[in-house]
Design an enzyme around this catalytic site. Structure first.
Site, PDB file in Angstrom:
ATOM      1  N   GLY A 247     -65.024  67.612 -37.241  1.00  0.00           N
ATOM      2  CA  GLY A 247     -64.018  67.861 -38.283  1.00  0.00           C
ATOM      3  C   GLY A 247     -62.625  68.055 -38.225  1.00  0.00           C
ATOM      4  CD  GLU A 281     -72.318  68.386 -34.034  1.00  0.00           C
ATOM      5  OE1 GLU A 281     -72.061  67.949 -35.208  1.00  0.00           O
ATOM      6  OE2 GLU A 281     -73.678  68.914 -33.968  1.00  0.00           O
ATOM      7  N   PRO A 282     -66.701  67.301 -31.975  1.00  0.00           N
ATOM      8  CG  PRO A 282     -65.007  67.263 -30.150  1.00  0.00           C
ATOM      9  CD  PRO A 282     -66.323  67.789 -30.614  1.00  0.00           C
ATOM     10  N   GLY A 283     -65.022  64.008 -33.110  1.00  0.00           N
ATOM     11  CA  GLY A 283     -65.086  62.718 -32.885  1.00  0.00           C
ATOM     12  C   GLY A 283     -63.795  62.304 -33.077  1.00  0.00           C
ATOM     13  NE  ARG A 284     -60.949  62.200 -38.567  1.00  0.00           N
ATOM     14  CZ  ARG A 284     -61.456  61.213 -39.735  1.00  0.00           C
ATOM     15  NH1 ARG A 284     -60.642  60.333 -39.721  1.00  0.00           N
ATOM     16  NH2 ARG A 284     -62.409  61.468 -40.414  1.00  0.00           N
ATOM     17  CB  CYS A 351     -62.815  37.284 -51.383  1.00  0.00           C
ATOM     18  SG  CYS A 351     -64.415  37.765 -50.902  1.00  0.00           S
ATOM     19  CE1 TYR A 380     -66.703  58.692 -37.822  1.00  0.00           C
ATOM     20  CE2 TYR A 380     -64.567  59.701 -37.664  1.00  0.00           C
ATOM     21  CZ  TYR A 380     -65.834  59.783 -37.583  1.00  0.00           C
ATOM     22  OH  TYR A 380     -66.415  61.029 -37.169  1.00  0.00           O
TER      23      TYR A 380
END
Ligand code: LLP
Length: 422
Positions: A247, A281-284, A351, A380
């Site tokens: 987060g 649990e870091p991702g970003r 489109c 992401y």
């Protein structure tokens, strides 16, 4: 608060001959790969990982990189090589983690809708912890573990009803969200299942959302988690860890931002109350700043009211975030032209009118064939790409120590059509 920009290493910088990534010419890479292309800096990923690791150095901790942010094998391997563990959100991500070298015991398996096949696979592999999202899931895990003649290591994800003050689509800790069980029901769920064959409760889990930019919601989440862990300890559960989820946000707009040190300073006093090791649990925060999506201008036009459109060869199929969350990404021309900045609508070729990467963005003039870099897209970005309008997945490049290599080739139409029968 100290602006994040001073604290974090940012890989994409203007230089005399155009934009560079860790000193390597972005133009040179794009000329060989074509556009669109994702380019990542290995140095940025390592530094971001170390920043979090060092911030928590005074407390027993394990960083389980959230693969969902970017699970390209070379990125997963890079993180494994520097000591990271993994957070997987599907059977597919578990398999990628194993392929990248992570030991089953070093993987936590999260996810709100795990299938029976995924559970069977995870339990048979001996995955470190399965973070269950409901009482029913715990019971299904127990039954599968008994049938396999083993014990599943589990934690329950709690929903504390805490507002992460992030975008509603990526906030997960409110009662109205589908995630976890209400905090107040958790103790009873653990009690009723204590000693149940097939289950071994090793932790408790919380994750209140993503791109969180202030410390207080994260501190409150830690407080709730630790208070529950203390109750569970009183009930005789020998917990090995408390899992705070991910987060931690990053500065997309260069505004002041919570740093890993501030995050640690906010949650460590809570964690010390129980002294139970923490899982993060870091991702970003690990991969976000590392990446840029490089695209080419394919058209420009001006409407009579003055609105100016710049159409790129990349859009919501390559980078969903702006269309999905209205999110902001800095966009830099590789070689800025001279001329006054003007408000531009930077759009993709898809489109859909939602296929906008930036609206009213003040930028120097750009012309057809120019290249631009859409920054902070390491997290992401590529993982959320799609084949809509038969767009082919963009290649990915890793810049490391002055060299670069393709870590995923561009998808070919034949790769896609190979799945089809006519
Ligand atoms: N753990 C769990 C259980 C999660 O659901 C997530 C993210 C993470 C960890 C990693 O969170 P992070 O440290 O990256 O914030 N597509 C959205 C973000 C979705 C996040 C989903 N869960 C975006 O582009 O902003």
């Amino acid at each position: 608060m100290i602006p994040c920009e001073i604290l974090v290493y940012l890989p994409f910088q203007p230089a005399v001959d155009g934009l560079v990534c860790d000193g390597v010419s972005v133009q040179a890479i794009a000329s060989e790969t074509g556009t669109p292309v994702y380019i990542y800096s290995a140095r940025t990923i390592r530094e971001a990982y170390r920043g979090i690791d060092e911030a928590f150095a005074s407390f027993p901790h394990a960083i389980h990189y959230a693969l969902k942010a970017n699970s390209t094998l070379a990125i997963a391997r890079l993180l494994h090589a520097i000591g990271s563990k993994a957070d997987a959100n599907s059977g597919g991500e578990i398999r990628v983690a194993l392929r990248a070298g992570f030991a089953p015991a070093d993987i936590v398996f999260t996810g709100v809708g795990k299938t029976r096949d995924e559970h069977e696979f995870a339990i048979a592999e001996g995955i470190g912890t399965i973070n269950a999202e409901s009482a029913g899931e715990l019971d299904r895990i127990a039954a599968i573990a008994r049938a396999l003649g083993c014990e599943a290591r589990v934690a329950l994800r709690v929903n504390p009803d805490i507002d992460a003050h992030s975008h509603p689509n990526i906030s997960t800790g409110l009662k109205s969200n589908k995630f976890g069980v209400p905090l107040e029901e958790a103790r009873q769920i653990y009690r009723e299942r204590k000693g149940v064959q097939g289950l071994r409760f090793v932790g408790v889990h919380i994750h209140i959302g993503s791109q969180i930019t202030t410390a207080e919601p994260l501190r409150r989440a830690a407080e709730a988690l630790v208070s529950l862990a203390l109750e569970l300890r009183d009930d005789g559960h020998a917990l090995e860890h408390v899992d705070l989820g991910g987060g931690l946000g990053i500065a997309y707009e260069g505004r002041p931002m919570i740093s890993p040190d501030e995050y640690a300073a906010a949650v460590l006093p809570e964690l010390r109350r129980a002294g139970i090791p923490v899982v993060l649990e870091p991702g970003r925060a690990i991969v976000g700043h590392s990446g840029a999506l490089v695209a080419q201008v394919v058209d420009t036009k001006r409407y009579p009211d003055g609105r100016q459109f710049v159409v790129l060869d990349a859009g919501m199929t390559e980078l969903m975030r702006p269309a999905l969350y209205g999110s902001f990404h800095r966009i830099l021309p590789l070689k800025p032209r001279s001329g006054a900045e003007q408000p531009l609508d930077i759009v993709g070729p898809i489109c859909e009118s939602s296929d906008v990467l930036a609206r009213d963005r003040l930028m120097p003039p750009v012309a057809v064939d120019d290249l631009v870099a859409i920054l902070d897209t390491g997290a992401y970005g590529a993982v959320m790409a799609s084949n809509y309008n038969r767009h082919l997945l963009a290649p990915e490049v890793l810049v490391d120590d002055g060299n670069w290599r393709i870590i995923r080739r561009r998808q070919a139409l034949d790769d896609v059509l190979a799945l089809e029968k006519d």
